[in-house]
Design an enzyme around this catalytic site. Structure first.
Site, PDB file in Angstrom:
ATOM      1  N   SER A 103       0.839  -1.182   0.000  1.00 42.10           N
ATOM      2  CA  SER A 103       0.000   0.000   0.000  1.00 42.10           C
ATOM      3  C   SER A 103       0.876   1.234   0.000  1.00 42.10           C
ATOM      4  CB  SER A 103      -0.986   0.012   1.160  1.00 42.10           C
ATOM      5  OG  SER A 103      -2.037   0.911   0.870  1.00 42.10           O
TER       6      SER A 103
ATOM      7  N   HIS B 158       2.136  15.133   4.979  1.00 39.70           N
ATOM      8  CA  HIS B 158       2.034  16.521   4.513  1.00 39.70           C
ATOM      9  C   HIS B 158       2.167  17.430   5.727  1.00 39.70           C
ATOM     10  CE1 HIS B 158       0.459  14.907   0.736  1.00 39.70           C
ATOM     11  NE2 HIS B 158      -0.395  14.197   1.460  1.00 39.70           N
TER      12      HIS B 158
ATOM     13  N   CYS C 116      -2.961  -3.085   2.805  1.00 33.47           N
ATOM     14  CA  CYS C 116      -3.918  -4.021   2.231  1.00 33.47           C
ATOM     15  C   CYS C 116      -3.413  -5.424   2.535  1.00 33.47           C
ATOM     16  CB  CYS C 116      -4.051  -3.818   0.729  1.00 33.47           C
ATOM     17  SG  CYS C 116      -4.641  -2.198   0.256  1.00 33.47           S
TER      18      CYS C 116
END
Length: 269
Positions: A112, A117, A140
């Site tokens: 995944s 940020h 996942c």
């Protein structure tokens, strides 16, 4: 649920951890530019990339691709695509216990991504500056990204931590039965070390039937010196009291998610 559940094909569950940290600081107008520059240097794209590489090491993931960018005038982003490593996850991977700290790393992640940020910003006129970092770890497969949580909390100076964890989709066993979660969880707090928990006031909002878990953390102790960008400030007692009130208001508003307004006093005619 048994650890050795036999599945029909791959484990198709998606497990997502959203992790937001806030670092609050007092930097008056003449210091705000220096504060922004400090934050941009301390948490630039290279430093954030290293943090995510450390997370990948902790969870045993193979890094496929890294994209990173510093922004003008401030902020940075890093996106990392990852895949399952060669080492099988340990039996304790889904246990409700804290993940490793920065100096002890061993875990596993299925394919995944990890993203981060940053958002440095300042109040226009009261000297309060708040740095926010948003981190998402999505997997996942069999294991949960919660094992990276303990490391991430210790990678930033966190006055406030807001975490969301959700398991989406379903996977089938060999009989065709759907499984909407493959590990027991009662609270995100179970994945945070006890000494860290003792430092924070913590609140849970969980929706168990939907496999949605939410935890908020706010530091209990407040020492003004820890919140001053310029540590050797010549402040009198009145100034310190005013600054402390501003800082505590900022932290409380972020933690509870709404603004506090002063009551207006009506003057009699």
């Amino acid at each position: 649920m048994k650890n050795k559940l036999q599945l029909h094909g791959f484990n198709n569950l998606t497990k997502s951890l959203s992790f937001n940290i806030y670092d609050v600081c007092y930097a008056p107008a003449e210091q705000q530019q220096a504060y922004i520059e400090y934050i941009d240097e301390a948490y630039n794209a290279d430093r954030l990339t290293q943090i995510l590489k450390d997370v990948a090491d902790i969870i045993g993931a193979q890094i496929l691709n890294i994209a990173h960018q510093d922004y003008d005038p401030q902020g940075a982003s890093v996106t990392m695509l990852i895949s399952e490593g060669d080492v099988m996850p340990p039996a304790s991977m889904n246990s409700q216990t804290p993940g490793p700290l920065p100096d002890t790393v061993l875990a596993h992640l299925d394919k995944s991504h990890i993203t981060v940020h940053t958002y440095p910003e300042s109040h226009p006129d009261n000297g309060i500056s708040t740095f926010r970092a948003d981190i998402d770890v999505s997997t996942c497969g069999r294991i949960s990204p919660l094992k990276a949580l303990n490391y991430l909390i210790h990678s930033f100076e966190s006055d406030i931590v807001i975490m969301d964890y959700r398991v989406r989709g379903f996977t089938r066993d060999i009989t065709g039965k759907k499984h909407y979660i493959d590990h027991n969880i009662t609270s995100i707090q179970n994945y945070i070390a006890k000494d860290t928990q003792e430092l924070y006031q913590m609140i849970d909002v969980n929706v168990y039937q939907e496999n949605i878990f939410h935890t908020k953390m706010m530091l209990k102790e407040f020492e003004l010196e820890n919140y001053l960008f310029e540590k050797e400030s010549n402040l009198n007692d009145l100034q310190k009291a005013e600054i402390e009130k501003k800082l505590q208001t900022e932290v409380t508003e972020i933690f509870y998610g709404h603004n506090y307004r002063r009551k207006k006093i009506k003057v009699a005619d």
